[in-house]
Design a protein around this motif. Structure first.
Motif, PDB file in Angstrom:
ATOM      1  N   THR A  10      57.306  69.265-102.188  1.00 32.91           N
ATOM      2  CA  THR A  10      57.001  70.620-101.481  1.00 32.91           C
ATOM      3  C   THR A  10      56.319  71.510-101.993  1.00 32.91           C
ATOM      4  O   THR A  10      56.631  71.946-103.281  1.00 32.91           O
ATOM      5  CB  THR A  10      58.282  71.007-100.629  1.00 32.91           C
ATOM      6  OG1 THR A  10      59.042  70.062-100.008  1.00 32.91           O
ATOM      7  CG2 THR A  10      57.892  72.270 -99.634  1.00 32.91           C
ATOM      8  N   ALA A  12      55.377  75.032-103.457  1.00 30.32           N
ATOM      9  CA  ALA A  12      56.191  76.604-103.416  1.00 30.32           C
ATOM     10  C   ALA A  12      55.538  77.376-104.390  1.00 30.32           C
ATOM     11  O   ALA A  12      54.549  76.792-105.235  1.00 30.32           O
ATOM     12  CB  ALA A  12      57.570  76.134-103.967  1.00 30.32           C
ATOM     13  N   ILE A  16      59.164  79.779-103.738  1.00 32.93           N
ATOM     14  CA  ILE A  16      59.375  80.189-102.317  1.00 32.93           C
ATOM     15  C   ILE A  16      58.500  78.930-101.680  1.00 32.93           C
ATOM     16  O   ILE A  16      57.459  78.769-102.085  1.00 32.93           O
ATOM     17  CB  ILE A  16      58.650  81.490-101.861  1.00 32.93           C
ATOM     18  CG1 ILE A  16      59.354  82.402-102.673  1.00 32.93           C
ATOM     19  CG2 ILE A  16      58.711  81.794-100.402  1.00 32.93           C
ATOM     20  CD1 ILE A  16      60.853  83.208-102.275  1.00 32.93           C
ATOM     21  N   PRO A  17      59.054  78.177-100.840  1.00 32.41           N
ATOM     22  CA  PRO A  17      58.280  77.177-100.105  1.00 32.41           C
ATOM     23  C   PRO A  17      57.090  77.749 -99.408  1.00 32.41           C
ATOM     24  O   PRO A  17      57.429  78.991 -98.753  1.00 32.41           O
ATOM     25  CB  PRO A  17      59.366  76.510 -99.313  1.00 32.41           C
ATOM     26  CG  PRO A  17      60.434  77.563 -99.013  1.00 32.41           C
ATOM     27  CD  PRO A  17      60.508  78.156-100.282  1.00 32.41           C
ATOM     28  N   THR A 168      62.946  84.160 -95.349  1.00 32.38           N
ATOM     29  CA  THR A 168      62.604  83.945 -96.567  1.00 32.38           C
ATOM     30  C   THR A 168      63.003  85.312 -97.663  1.00 32.38           C
ATOM     31  O   THR A 168      63.531  84.895 -98.555  1.00 32.38           O
ATOM     32  CB  THR A 168      61.254  83.413 -96.942  1.00 32.38           C
ATOM     33  OG1 THR A 168      60.804  82.287 -96.088  1.00 32.38           O
ATOM     34  CG2 THR A 168      60.892  82.929 -98.442  1.00 32.38           C
TER      35      THR A 168
END
Ligand SMILES: [Zn+2]
Length: 350
Positions: A10, A12, A16-17, A168
């Protein structure tokens, strides 16, 4: 060994994605950039900076960031400044005069970060429209986005479609940004979406200022209009960031420049206005009842759960010429009080 790569990572940024700005699905790290496996879009990352723009919806086009011809942002008209010798010296002086600070010392993003850090250790912070400035303070995780490349920018992203999952961040900062977006309400809704419950926003937005940054200047807000923009938030504190002296400085310059388009006049009148700017801006704090004629408003608020503040409540909260507002933020509630706030999960009825 068959050389098969593991499951796709993923994407990031500082832990933080990152999400597809089109459909909100998590992006995957691919060879050519960041891939949305849902819509198939692959977002490029020239120089390692991902360009996370919704190409069909945004005023900005992904292709512009590849060719190097993209929007210059806060460097508007400056990057191309190839002047040398006395002219270069004069332009630097003119910039320093034009950017002379106001005498109002309102609580800025650093104060907001201090407030949030007192509530939550290691807050996650998003700076929208950061330009080349890096927010300093007690945060391990500060993500900075803009629509123009600059040294402090982590990703190219448009405030209308923030490329982050819901909930987030603990703090979102938007200083001198919301006048430059086509749909400020949508951008504030996006800011609220990416904030965790109980998260905070700090914004500074112009009220009485001439057009700047050309085509990328859409909207102004009165103090009550600015409060309404953040009706999905409870106000912690708000006030005036730039006062009536700053209005006088920008209005004087606009008025003088509008007299004639002749070059000699623009140089003469522009110089006179620039010389007056630091003096007029010093007047800001000595005109404390100038909220109804302020140059810019600031707002610091906490994400509100449930219904937004009603227009009737907003109108009822109006304070005529309410002054500069506080010059510091209130003490944050204790962490225990914060934990017991309305965002706590409801108790089961057993
Ligand atoms: Zn997608």
């Amino acid at each position: 060994m068959d050389g098969t790569a593991g499951p796709p990572r993923t994407a990031a940024l500082r832990g933080i994605p990152l999400c597809c700005p089109g459909d909100g699905r998590l992006l995957l790290q691919a060879e050519a950039g960041l891939l949305c496996s849902h819509c198939g879009t692959c977002y490029p990352a020239p120089g390692g900076v991902p360009v996370l723009i919704h190409d069909a919806r945004s005023a900005f086009a992904i292709a512009d960031y590849i060719g190097g011809a993209g929007y210059e942002g806060a460097a508007y008209g400056r990057a191309a400044d190839a002047a040398s010798g006395p002219r270069r010296w004069w332009r630097r002086l003119a910039r320093a005069l034009g950017d002379a600070p106001s005498s109002i010392r309102h609580p800025g993003p650093e104060a907001a970060l201090g407030y949030v850090a007192a509530l939550r250790p290691s807050p996650r912070v998003l700076v929208v429209g950061s330009g080349g400035l890096r927010l300093g303070g007690p945060a391990d995780c500060v993500v900075q986005i803009d629509v123009a490349f600059a040294p402090g920018v982590d990703a190219i992203a448009d405030g209308h479609d923030l490329p982050f999952p819901d909930g987030t961040f603990d703090l979102v900062v938007a200083v001198a940004v919301l006048e430059h977006v086509a749909d400020p309400q949508r951008c504030v809704a996006e800011i609220r979406r990416v904030l965790a419950p109980g998260g905070h926003v700090h914004a500074v937005t112009p009220f009485l200022q001439p057009v700047h940054m050309g085509a990328y200047d859409f909207t102004r807000f009165t103090p009550i209009g600015h409060r309404r923009l953040f009706r999905g938030f409870d106000e912690v504190a708000a006030g005036i960031a730039l006062g009536t002296g700053s209005v006088a400085a920008s209005t004087l310059r606009g008025a003088l420049l509008s007299v004639s388009s002749r070059r000699w006049w623009r140089v003469l009148a522009g110089s006179a206005a620039l010389l007056a700017t630091p003096v007029l801006r010093r007047l800001d704090r000595w005109l404390p009842n100038g909220a109804d004629a302020a140059s810019a408003c600031w707002f610091f608020g906490r994400r509100r759960e449930g219904d937004p503040v009603s227009d009737r409540a907003l109108v009822g909260s109006y304070r005529e010429g309410f002054g500069m507002g506080p010059l510091s933020l209130p003490r944050p509630p204790s962490r225990t009080a914060e934990a017991a706030s309305p965002i706590a999960p409801p108790k089961s009825r057993t």
